[in-house]
Design a protein around this motif. Structure first.
Motif, PDB file in Angstrom:
ATOM      1  N   TRP A  40      35.654  38.336  37.009  1.00  0.00           N
ATOM      2  CA  TRP A  40      35.713  38.491  38.455  1.00  0.00           C
ATOM      3  C   TRP A  40      34.493  37.892  39.146  1.00  0.00           C
ATOM      4  O   TRP A  40      34.458  37.788  40.364  1.00  0.00           O
ATOM      5  CB  TRP A  40      35.822  39.969  38.813  1.00  0.00           C
ATOM      6  CG  TRP A  40      37.130  40.607  38.472  1.00  0.00           C
ATOM      7  CD1 TRP A  40      37.439  41.334  37.358  1.00  0.00           C
ATOM      8  CD2 TRP A  40      38.326  40.600  39.257  1.00  0.00           C
ATOM      9  NE1 TRP A  40      38.734  41.777  37.420  1.00  0.00           N
ATOM     10  CE2 TRP A  40      39.305  41.346  38.567  1.00  0.00           C
ATOM     11  CE3 TRP A  40      38.666  40.031  40.500  1.00  0.00           C
ATOM     12  CZ2 TRP A  40      40.592  41.543  39.070  1.00  0.00           C
ATOM     13  CZ3 TRP A  40      39.943  40.239  40.988  1.00  0.00           C
ATOM     14  CH2 TRP A  40      40.889  40.984  40.280  1.00  0.00           C
ATOM     15  N   PHE A  98      51.128  37.337  42.341  1.00  0.00           N
ATOM     16  CA  PHE A  98      50.713  38.741  42.396  1.00  0.00           C
ATOM     17  C   PHE A  98      49.244  38.867  42.798  1.00  0.00           C
ATOM     18  O   PHE A  98      48.353  38.435  42.056  1.00  0.00           O
ATOM     19  CB  PHE A  98      50.952  39.393  41.028  1.00  0.00           C
ATOM     20  CG  PHE A  98      50.657  40.869  40.980  1.00  0.00           C
ATOM     21  CD1 PHE A  98      51.477  41.777  41.626  1.00  0.00           C
ATOM     22  CD2 PHE A  98      49.565  41.349  40.286  1.00  0.00           C
ATOM     23  CE1 PHE A  98      51.221  43.135  41.580  1.00  0.00           C
ATOM     24  CE2 PHE A  98      49.291  42.709  40.226  1.00  0.00           C
ATOM     25  CZ  PHE A  98      50.120  43.603  40.876  1.00  0.00           C
ATOM     26  N   ALA A  99      49.018  39.435  43.991  1.00  0.00           N
ATOM     27  CA  ALA A  99      47.656  39.677  44.470  1.00  0.00           C
ATOM     28  C   ALA A  99      46.847  38.384  44.586  1.00  0.00           C
ATOM     29  O   ALA A  99      45.662  38.327  44.263  1.00  0.00           O
ATOM     30  CB  ALA A  99      46.925  40.689  43.574  1.00  0.00           C
ATOM     31  N   THR A 100      47.510  37.336  45.074  1.00  0.00           N
ATOM     32  CA  THR A 100      46.843  36.055  45.328  1.00  0.00           C
ATOM     33  C   THR A 100      47.360  35.479  46.647  1.00  0.00           C
ATOM     34  O   THR A 100      48.404  35.898  47.142  1.00  0.00           O
ATOM     35  CB  THR A 100      47.158  35.008  44.243  1.00  0.00           C
ATOM     36  OG1 THR A 100      48.481  34.501  44.454  1.00  0.00           O
ATOM     37  CG2 THR A 100      47.029  35.566  42.847  1.00  0.00           C
ATOM     38  N   GLY A 136      39.797  38.035  33.676  1.00  0.00           N
ATOM     39  CA  GLY A 136      38.944  39.198  33.886  1.00  0.00           C
ATOM     40  C   GLY A 136      37.516  38.861  34.286  1.00  0.00           C
ATOM     41  O   GLY A 136      36.671  39.746  34.399  1.00  0.00           O
ATOM     42  N   ALA A 194      46.735  39.274  50.883  1.00  0.00           N
ATOM     43  CA  ALA A 194      46.948  38.121  50.007  1.00  0.00           C
ATOM     44  C   ALA A 194      45.708  37.802  49.165  1.00  0.00           C
ATOM     45  O   ALA A 194      45.348  36.648  48.959  1.00  0.00           O
ATOM     46  CB  ALA A 194      47.395  36.895  50.816  1.00  0.00           C
ATOM     47  N   THR A 195      45.047  38.856  48.689  1.00  0.00           N
ATOM     48  CA  THR A 195      43.895  38.701  47.805  1.00  0.00           C
ATOM     49  C   THR A 195      43.976  39.753  46.698  1.00  0.00           C
ATOM     50  O   THR A 195      44.709  40.724  46.813  1.00  0.00           O
ATOM     51  CB  THR A 195      42.549  38.939  48.528  1.00  0.00           C
ATOM     52  OG1 THR A 195      42.367  40.349  48.714  1.00  0.00           O
ATOM     53  CG2 THR A 195      42.464  38.222  49.857  1.00  0.00           C
ATOM     54  N   MET A 244      52.948  44.486  35.331  1.00  0.00           N
ATOM     55  CA  MET A 244      51.738  43.986  36.006  1.00  0.00           C
ATOM     56  C   MET A 244      51.001  45.104  36.718  1.00  0.00           C
ATOM     57  O   MET A 244      49.808  44.994  36.988  1.00  0.00           O
ATOM     58  CB  MET A 244      52.097  42.865  36.977  1.00  0.00           C
ATOM     59  CG  MET A 244      52.555  41.601  36.258  1.00  0.00           C
ATOM     60  SD  MET A 244      52.477  40.115  37.293  1.00  0.00           S
ATOM     61  CE  MET A 244      53.841  40.409  38.416  1.00  0.00           C
ATOM     62  N   PRO A 263      44.922  37.246  38.931  1.00  0.00           N
ATOM     63  CA  PRO A 263      44.421  38.303  38.049  1.00  0.00           C
ATOM     64  C   PRO A 263      45.482  38.829  37.078  1.00  0.00           C
ATOM     65  O   PRO A 263      45.163  39.648  36.220  1.00  0.00           O
ATOM     66  CB  PRO A 263      43.998  39.402  39.020  1.00  0.00           C
ATOM     67  CG  PRO A 263      44.844  39.190  40.228  1.00  0.00           C
ATOM     68  CD  PRO A 263      45.178  37.732  40.295  1.00  0.00           C
ATOM     69  N   GLN A 264      46.715  38.361  37.239  1.00  0.00           N
ATOM     70  CA  GLN A 264      47.803  38.889  36.412  1.00  0.00           C
ATOM     71  C   GLN A 264      48.744  37.756  35.990  1.00  0.00           C
ATOM     72  O   GLN A 264      48.461  36.595  36.253  1.00  0.00           O
ATOM     73  CB  GLN A 264      48.563  39.951  37.218  1.00  0.00           C
ATOM     74  CG  GLN A 264      48.044  41.366  36.978  1.00  0.00           C
ATOM     75  CD  GLN A 264      48.470  41.903  35.623  1.00  0.00           C
ATOM     76  OE1 GLN A 264      49.090  41.204  34.823  1.00  0.00           O
ATOM     77  NE2 GLN A 264      48.136  43.148  35.349  1.00  0.00           N
ATOM     78  N   TYR A 265      49.872  38.087  35.386  1.00  0.00           N
ATOM     79  CA  TYR A 265      50.771  37.055  34.864  1.00  0.00           C
ATOM     80  C   TYR A 265      51.346  36.160  35.953  1.00  0.00           C
ATOM     81  O   TYR A 265      51.363  34.943  35.819  1.00  0.00           O
ATOM     82  CB  TYR A 265      51.903  37.709  34.054  1.00  0.00           C
ATOM     83  CG  TYR A 265      51.375  38.556  32.943  1.00  0.00           C
ATOM     84  CD1 TYR A 265      50.900  37.973  31.759  1.00  0.00           C
ATOM     85  CD2 TYR A 265      51.301  39.939  33.077  1.00  0.00           C
ATOM     86  CE1 TYR A 265      50.371  38.752  30.749  1.00  0.00           C
ATOM     87  CE2 TYR A 265      50.775  40.722  32.063  1.00  0.00           C
ATOM     88  CZ  TYR A 265      50.312  40.125  30.907  1.00  0.00           C
ATOM     89  OH  TYR A 265      49.787  40.892  29.911  1.00  0.00           O
ATOM     90  N   SER A 266      51.857  36.769  37.023  1.00  0.00           N
ATOM     91  CA  SER A 266      52.482  35.965  38.069  1.00  0.00           C
ATOM     92  C   SER A 266      51.447  35.339  38.988  1.00  0.00           C
ATOM     93  O   SER A 266      50.515  35.999  39.431  1.00  0.00           O
ATOM     94  CB  SER A 266      53.411  36.837  38.909  1.00  0.00           C
ATOM     95  OG  SER A 266      53.759  36.156  40.102  1.00  0.00           O
TER      96      SER A 266
END
Lengths: 193, 193, 193, 193
Positions: free
Chosen positions: B63, B106-108, B61, A107-108, C142, B100-103
């Protein structure tokens, strides 16, 4: 495929910004400080070689804090982990990932950041060897990263637990657990295996 | 199952901390400001009802930055999105997720945070309706959240694009797109459907 | 980066093994059959060029069934989608991914399979344009895949909905929506853009 | 929260449909058969209590096969794992998840299926204790499942490796490693802890 892939490293520093304000923190502190000493040296040398440094740090359930808050909390308050934070203070150009669970990948955006940085080889350091380092190593292995886990840069609550975790990571996820000085030589002078 | 589930809301504010320093930002700004006006009112009222507020914001972007850096960047520098950031300034007790992306999913850790907050109904607001709001809505729908997307709290580059996005979200992910004032009444005085 | 990347395609066939035994299935059937006609031709030609074919199919909540069961169910029982399944019958060397939700990427190994096949460009076909094709397109975008969504190979419940979905995918996820015959020529005779 | 949660179990059978056609398979076979004997008994008893059974099985890189193909391959060909498959033959009402990597949760719908089945407690069985069982246990722990890993239902290449893995799972992910007979009694006659 028998192609030779050049290693492109990142140094991951796991849970080293840590107030250690939990009961067993008193046991972990001396081991963590010793590992941090080696991590600090490794970080300094490795940054000269252009290797990116990523703090992969627990958010400790503080969903309203960010990484700089965690750093301030550990540096400015009288917490057990203050000497650790002083050794591990991030530079402006270091990266960081706040993780809500044991694995840095869960989840990162860590995997996205590593892709962005074009990395295929991870150097894992930090605490604790049997928990967050191990969980992160497993997830990295499933994502096909090569793993370097310098034995002097990882700490756990006891030396025995730490040794067992290192042994397991060597066996299961094929980690190279050579010491940080050996690793540094290897990065500086790569030879064909 | 025919069980009645009490809605437990969270307000998501998507990409409203935004310097708008991209070519089409000049087109988006007036629409974003108008939506932000309604979002600010909704946020103020809804926090009195105990609804948690989560900034779900692009990291652009950057980071090595965290959310407070993004806020400072938008508030203190002469960027196009400064008036927007002034209206949307976060409170100390607001939550945030850098995406880091639209949704937003996603990856959070957004889904984990919502579970932690025991939320089952999302109020989506922000920019842009056809991109980050839409992508986040789709991912929320697959994760079984009920969706409220108040039509006056979402903005896109043109009114036509915004209307089409709202229409799509109403049809596809079954979003309630009533205005923020109607939504607020509904939260205050829930009636059995 | 200004490097030129060679496209390496996969053909994704979304929800085309489908009994259509839901109320609106009667509306979808003629549109699906027409698209399937074009998909079948495209599949035949594209396999000669060595492009892998992946059935990305809903499991319809049948967690105890696998893909061959779904195919048998649609081919051997008197279901509405039988003529569709007859046109779309998989070959032994086709791949398949069972998806539990709208997006082919959600809680499936699709991304791993595409990496395994060394694919960077997806050709999306199937039903419905505004739901599973759209959700899969967003998730693909994505993850940085280039998207080709031939307009004659996608179907929805009405032509209007289908056209709107195609338009959205062209605008939002930058999909090339040229017809399958144009796409086939492009794959056969790539020119420098 | 101090609420008491009723355990709702699922039995996971990891990599027990396995042709064992790899060099070390000859070492693993006797250990796997002994564990399978206990798993078969546990499965039979536990199904009478309504506990769902899920085969969580490697796809062995066979992306064009499904679970029934794997079962047939192991049952009908002269492979090393044939006696294992004969003991572990799935029933029509058993569930299955094909996993492309060590953890049953990685790039699979396992978590969705467990939510669908309303499960909060996992009984992990299978091979090998230090690899796929361990990786799955770690991922389950991060997703808040309670873990039961009956020591007689897990096998590895040596008893020593198996014992070390069980010990680690007891310590790190707080697994109950009581034997299957003790576990069965506990499920039949739950007492307030």
């Amino acid at each position: 495929m028998s192609m030779i892939t050049t290693p492109r490293y990142a140094l991951l520093m796991i849970d080293l910004i840590n107030d250690l304000e939990f009961p067993s923190g008193v046991d972990l502190l001396p081991h963590a400080l010793e590992a941090a000493h080696h991590v600090a040296l490794l970080k300094k040398q490795i940054k000269k070689l252009g290797v990116p440094v990523i703090y992969v740090n627990d958010n400790y359930g503080r969903w309203q804090s960010d990484f700089r808050h965690l750093v301030s909390h550990c540096l400015q308050e009288e917490v057990r982990g203050k000497p650790l934070a002083e050794m591990m203070k991030p530079d402006e150009d270091d990266y960081f990932i706040l993780k809500p669970q044991y694995s840095g990948f869960f989840a990162t955006p860590l995997d996205l950041l590593l892709t962005h940085l074009n990395v295929n080889s991870l150097i894992l350091t930090g605490v604790t060897g049997d928990m967050c380092v191990q969980f992160t190593a497993n997830d990295a292995y499933m994502r096909k990263y090569s793993l370097f886990i310098p034995s002097d840069c990882v700490a756990s609550h006891t030396n025995e637990i730490n040794q067992r975790a290192l042994h397991t990571m060597k066996e299961v996820v094929k980690a190279d657990i050579s010491s940080s000085s050996v690793l540094l030589e290897q990065i500086k002078s790569p030879t064909i295996n």
